[in-house]
Design a protein around this motif. Structure first.
Motif, PDB file in Angstrom:
ATOM      1  N   UNK A  71       3.644   8.422   9.669  1.00  0.00           N
ATOM      2  CA  UNK A  71       4.298   8.315  10.970  1.00  0.00           C
ATOM      3  C   UNK A  71       5.791   8.636  10.843  1.00  0.00           C
ATOM      4  N   UNK A  72       6.426   8.126   9.795  1.00  0.00           N
ATOM      5  CA  UNK A  72       7.843   8.407   9.582  1.00  0.00           C
ATOM      6  C   UNK A  72       8.071   9.890   9.311  1.00  0.00           C
ATOM      7  N   UNK A  73       7.188  10.514   8.549  1.00  0.00           N
ATOM      8  CA  UNK A  73       7.318  11.941   8.281  1.00  0.00           C
ATOM      9  C   UNK A  73       7.160  12.748   9.560  1.00  0.00           C
ATOM     10  N   UNK A  74       6.234  12.330  10.413  1.00  0.00           N
ATOM     11  CA  UNK A  74       6.028  13.010  11.682  1.00  0.00           C
ATOM     12  C   UNK A  74       7.247  12.871  12.587  1.00  0.00           C
TER      13      UNK A  74
ATOM     14  N   UNK B 166      12.094  15.238  14.963  1.00  0.00           N
ATOM     15  CA  UNK B 166      13.533  15.212  15.197  1.00  0.00           C
ATOM     16  C   UNK B 166      14.206  16.471  14.639  1.00  0.00           C
ATOM     17  N   UNK B 167      13.744  16.939  13.488  1.00  0.00           N
ATOM     18  CA  UNK B 167      14.312  18.147  12.893  1.00  0.00           C
ATOM     19  C   UNK B 167      13.987  19.368  13.743  1.00  0.00           C
ATOM     20  N   UNK B 168      12.800  19.372  14.350  1.00  0.00           N
ATOM     21  CA  UNK B 168      12.383  20.514  15.168  1.00  0.00           C
ATOM     22  C   UNK B 168      13.167  20.607  16.480  1.00  0.00           C
TER      23      UNK B 168
END
Length: 90
Positions: free
Chosen positions: A6-9, A14-16
């Motif tokens: 979930x944190x990676x997603x 956010x990066x996208x």
């Protein structure tokens, strides 16, 4: 495990949203696609054969076009010389 995913997603999302993040994602996607395409041997030989055939066809078309191109250029030069001498004669 679920919280890591979930944190990676969330981090990816956010990066996208930022411009540098979009550029980075496009770059990574391009590199991954190119790596996958280069890794497959079966597709590479077929693509290589297709480009070789395309190159041969282009070469044959170019060799057939040269007589036409030289005729057109020669006739344009002849017309230009005719006009030049006709104007000087009058």
């Amino acid at each position: 495990m679920k919280t890591r995913l979930k944190n990676a997603l969330v981090t990816t999302r956010n990066a996208a949203r930022s411009i540098p993040g979009k550029v980075a994602m496009i770059g990574v996607g391009t590199i991954a696609t190119a790596s996958a395409a280069m890794a497959s041997d079966a597709g590479g030989s077929a693509a290589s054969a297709a480009f070789k055939s395309l190159q041969d066809q282009g070469s044959s078309m170019a060799s057939e076009a040269w007589p036409v191109v030289t005729a057109i250029v020669g006739s344009l030069l002849a017309i230009g010389l005719f006009k030049k001498f006709a104007n000087k004669a009058t």
